[in-house]
Scaffold this motif. Sequence first.
Motif, PDB file in Angstrom:
ATOM      1  N   ALA A   1       4.790  -6.592  -7.060  1.00 30.68           N
ATOM      2  CA  ALA A   1       3.650  -6.958  -6.210  1.00 30.68           C
ATOM      3  C   ALA A   1       2.572  -5.876  -6.251  1.00 30.68           C
ATOM      4  CB  ALA A   1       4.123  -7.176  -4.773  1.00 30.68           C
ATOM      5  N   VAL A   2       2.994  -4.618  -6.328  1.00 28.63           N
ATOM      6  CA  VAL A   2       2.035  -3.512  -6.440  1.00 28.63           C
ATOM      7  C   VAL A   2       1.246  -3.643  -7.739  1.00 28.63           C
ATOM      8  CG1 VAL A   2       1.805  -1.015  -6.741  1.00 28.63           C
ATOM      9  CG2 VAL A   2       3.384  -1.917  -5.038  1.00 28.63           C
ATOM     10  N   TYR A   3       1.950  -3.905  -8.820  1.00 26.13           N
ATOM     11  CA  TYR A   3       1.271  -4.045 -10.111  1.00 26.13           C
ATOM     12  C   TYR A   3       0.313  -5.226 -10.096  1.00 26.13           C
ATOM     13  CZ  TYR A   3       0.425  -4.193 -15.102  1.00 26.13           C
ATOM     14  OH  TYR A   3      -0.195  -4.184 -16.328  1.00 26.13           O
ATOM     15  N   ASP A   4       0.769  -6.350  -9.565  1.00 27.66           N
ATOM     16  CA  ASP A   4      -0.074  -7.548  -9.529  1.00 27.66           C
ATOM     17  C   ASP A   4      -1.363  -7.296  -8.754  1.00 27.66           C
ATOM     18  OD1 ASP A   4       1.840  -8.885 -10.979  1.00 27.66           O
ATOM     19  OD2 ASP A   4       2.680  -9.970  -9.271  1.00 27.66           O
ATOM     20  N   ALA A   5      -1.242  -6.632  -7.615  1.00 30.51           N
ATOM     21  CA  ALA A   5      -2.428  -6.350  -6.794  1.00 30.51           C
ATOM     22  C   ALA A   5      -3.374  -5.398  -7.512  1.00 30.51           C
ATOM     23  CB  ALA A   5      -1.994  -5.755  -5.451  1.00 30.51           C
ATOM     24  N   THR A   6      -2.813  -4.387  -8.180  1.00 34.39           N
ATOM     25  CA  THR A   6      -3.638  -3.412  -8.892  1.00 34.39           C
ATOM     26  C   THR A   6      -4.328  -4.047 -10.089  1.00 34.39           C
ATOM     27  OG1 THR A   6      -2.028  -1.710  -8.232  1.00 34.39           O
ATOM     28  CG2 THR A   6      -3.631  -1.098  -9.905  1.00 34.39           C
ATOM     29  N   ALA A   7      -3.599  -4.892 -10.813  1.00 41.17           N
ATOM     30  CA  ALA A   7      -4.172  -5.573 -11.976  1.00 41.17           C
ATOM     31  C   ALA A   7      -5.247  -6.578 -11.565  1.00 41.17           C
ATOM     32  CB  ALA A   7      -3.074  -6.285 -12.761  1.00 41.17           C
ATOM     33  N   ALA A   8      -5.021  -7.274 -10.457  1.00 39.99           N
ATOM     34  CA  ALA A   8      -6.014  -8.242  -9.986  1.00 39.99           C
ATOM     35  C   ALA A   8      -7.308  -7.534  -9.589  1.00 39.99           C
ATOM     36  CB  ALA A   8      -5.452  -9.023  -8.791  1.00 39.99           C
ATOM     37  N   GLU A   9      -7.171  -6.375  -8.983  1.00 39.91           N
ATOM     38  CA  GLU A   9      -8.355  -5.585  -8.610  1.00 39.91           C
ATOM     39  C   GLU A   9      -9.116  -5.163  -9.862  1.00 39.91           C
ATOM     40  OE1 GLU A   9      -9.318  -1.888  -5.613  1.00 39.91           O
ATOM     41  OE2 GLU A   9      -7.609  -1.680  -6.964  1.00 39.91           O
ATOM     42  N   LEU A  10      -8.379  -4.705 -10.884  1.00 42.47           N
ATOM     43  CA  LEU A  10      -9.014  -4.319 -12.142  1.00 42.47           C
ATOM     44  C   LEU A  10      -9.729  -5.501 -12.779  1.00 42.47           C
ATOM     45  CD1 LEU A  10      -9.516  -2.322 -14.481  1.00 42.47           C
ATOM     46  CD2 LEU A  10      -7.330  -3.085 -15.453  1.00 42.47           C
ATOM     47  N   GLY A  11      -9.071  -6.654 -12.792  1.00 42.65           N
ATOM     48  CA  GLY A  11      -9.682  -7.838 -13.382  1.00 42.65           C
ATOM     49  C   GLY A  11     -10.988  -8.210 -12.713  1.00 42.65           C
TER      50      GLY A  11
ATOM     51  N   ILE B   1       0.117   3.241 -12.674  1.00 43.52           N
ATOM     52  CA  ILE B   1       0.784   1.948 -12.503  1.00 43.52           C
ATOM     53  C   ILE B   1       0.445   0.988 -13.634  1.00 43.52           C
ATOM     54  CG2 ILE B   1       0.814  -0.131 -11.050  1.00 43.52           C
ATOM     55  CD1 ILE B   1       0.511   1.873  -8.633  1.00 43.52           C
ATOM     56  N   LEU B   2      -0.829   0.907 -14.007  1.00 45.82           N
ATOM     57  CA  LEU B   2      -1.267  -0.080 -14.986  1.00 45.82           C
ATOM     58  C   LEU B   2      -0.971   0.316 -16.424  1.00 45.82           C
ATOM     59  CD1 LEU B   2      -4.755  -1.053 -13.522  1.00 45.82           C
ATOM     60  CD2 LEU B   2      -2.700  -2.473 -13.559  1.00 45.82           C
ATOM     61  N   PHE B   3      -1.094   1.599 -16.743  1.00 48.88           N
ATOM     62  CA  PHE B   3      -1.025   1.996 -18.144  1.00 48.88           C
ATOM     63  C   PHE B   3       0.128   2.944 -18.478  1.00 48.88           C
ATOM     64  CE2 PHE B   3      -5.473   0.831 -17.356  1.00 48.88           C
ATOM     65  CZ  PHE B   3      -5.619  -0.157 -18.320  1.00 48.88           C
ATOM     66  N   THR B   4       0.312   3.976 -17.671  1.00 49.73           N
ATOM     67  CA  THR B   4       1.350   4.954 -18.015  1.00 49.73           C
ATOM     68  C   THR B   4       2.747   4.387 -17.788  1.00 49.73           C
ATOM     69  OG1 THR B   4      -0.176   6.710 -17.366  1.00 49.73           O
ATOM     70  CG2 THR B   4       2.140   7.312 -17.644  1.00 49.73           C
ATOM     71  N   GLU B   5       3.060   4.065 -16.529  1.00 46.34           N
ATOM     72  CA  GLU B   5       4.371   3.492 -16.226  1.00 46.34           C
ATOM     73  C   GLU B   5       4.498   2.057 -16.732  1.00 46.34           C
ATOM     74  OE1 GLU B   5       7.023   4.965 -15.007  1.00 46.34           O
ATOM     75  OE2 GLU B   5       5.972   6.876 -14.853  1.00 46.34           O
TER      76      GLU B   5
ATOM     77  N   ALA C   1       0.831  -1.209   0.000  1.00 49.60           N
ATOM     78  CA  ALA C   1       0.000   0.000   0.000  1.00 49.60           C
ATOM     79  C   ALA C   1       0.867   1.261   0.000  1.00 49.60           C
ATOM     80  CB  ALA C   1      -0.931  -0.005   1.211  1.00 49.60           C
ATOM     81  N   ALA C   2       1.970   1.242   0.733  1.00 45.94           N
ATOM     82  CA  ALA C   2       2.871   2.390   0.769  1.00 45.94           C
ATOM     83  C   ALA C   2       3.509   2.615  -0.594  1.00 45.94           C
ATOM     84  CB  ALA C   2       3.950   2.174   1.830  1.00 45.94           C
ATOM     85  N   ALA C   3       3.941   1.541  -1.232  1.00 41.16           N
ATOM     86  CA  ALA C   3       4.556   1.647  -2.558  1.00 41.16           C
ATOM     87  C   ALA C   3       3.538   2.126  -3.588  1.00 41.16           C
ATOM     88  CB  ALA C   3       5.149   0.307  -2.971  1.00 41.16           C
ATOM     89  N   PHE C   4       2.295   1.684  -3.455  1.00 45.14           N
ATOM     90  CA  PHE C   4       1.216   2.143  -4.330  1.00 45.14           C
ATOM     91  C   PHE C   4       1.054   3.660  -4.217  1.00 45.14           C
ATOM     92  CE2 PHE C   4      -3.321   3.158  -4.909  1.00 45.14           C
ATOM     93  CZ  PHE C   4      -3.548   2.651  -6.176  1.00 45.14           C
ATOM     94  N   ASP C   5       1.079   4.168  -2.988  1.00 49.59           N
ATOM     95  CA  ASP C   5       0.951   5.603  -2.752  1.00 49.59           C
ATOM     96  C   ASP C   5       2.125   6.373  -3.354  1.00 49.59           C
ATOM     97  OD1 ASP C   5      -1.435   5.439  -1.404  1.00 49.59           O
ATOM     98  OD2 ASP C   5      -0.546   5.446   0.587  1.00 49.59           O
ATOM     99  N   ILE C   6       3.330   5.864  -3.128  1.00 48.32           N
ATOM    100  CA  ILE C   6       4.534   6.581  -3.555  1.00 48.32           C
ATOM    101  C   ILE C   6       4.704   6.524  -5.074  1.00 48.32           C
ATOM    102  CG2 ILE C   6       7.064   6.625  -3.440  1.00 48.32           C
ATOM    103  CD1 ILE C   6       6.756   5.451  -0.567  1.00 48.32           C
ATOM    104  N   PHE C   7       4.742   5.338  -5.617  1.00 52.24           N
ATOM    105  CA  PHE C   7       5.005   5.186  -7.050  1.00 52.24           C
ATOM    106  C   PHE C   7       3.834   5.667  -7.897  1.00 52.24           C
ATOM    107  CE2 PHE C   7       5.375   2.914 -11.081  1.00 52.24           C
ATOM    108  CZ  PHE C   7       6.710   3.168 -11.398  1.00 52.24           C
ATOM    109  N   GLY C   8       2.632   5.476  -7.382  1.00 51.93           N
ATOM    110  CA  GLY C   8       1.459   5.905  -8.136  1.00 51.93           C
ATOM    111  C   GLY C   8       1.174   7.375  -8.054  1.00 51.93           C
TER     112      GLY C   8
END
Length: 200
Positions: free
Chosen positions: A69-79, A117-121, A25-32
């Motif tokens: 792991a951040v990407y995987d969690a975000t993509a799984a949520e989208l799916g 996270i999912l599209f731009t980066e 969650a912290a990495a999601f906040d920072i990188f996103g």
Amino acid sequence: MSSPTRWAGVPLEDRRVERRAILIAAAFDIFGGSGPETELSVRSVCRHCGFNTRYFYESFTDTDELLGAVYDATAAELGAVVEAAMTTAGHSVRARTRAGMLAVLGHASEDPRRGRILFTEGRTNPVLAQRRAATQNMLFELSFAEADALETDPLTGRVRAAVFTGAMAELAQQFLAGSLGDDLERVVDEALATLIPGRR
């Protein structure tokens, strides 16, 4: 830093699972994020969630693994969001396709961190590029499952799924960049008319 009493009475494995989730969650906040503090490092992540660095290495070997792991969690949520939207949309191919498009664009744009996270980066970051390919495959399989249920010719279904998957990736990129305006419903309707003209 994290207080020793914070984990008092919590089983060891549960502590690790919780700490891993907090780090993600912290990495999601920072990188996103879009501000100046977007550099992902062990120090920045641990500072963000108030952890000693040893808790980072308890779950991840480096920031690349964490970012994956951040990407995987975000993509799984989208799916899950896309699948739920298509499931409740009805039986027509147009209704289900439209629901899927709305879910992808709506979910990604509701929180800019998801879109970044999912599209731009996901296009340029070496770690995320590999994960993005897996997400494309996920969307392809979802699209093909839809087409397979409606088409008698498997090749037709696979071609339509491939076209839809590629188009959605570019559509999301352009919409999130703001080049298509902010009228989500109209963007989806225009895209739908292009992909399956006249289909009901």
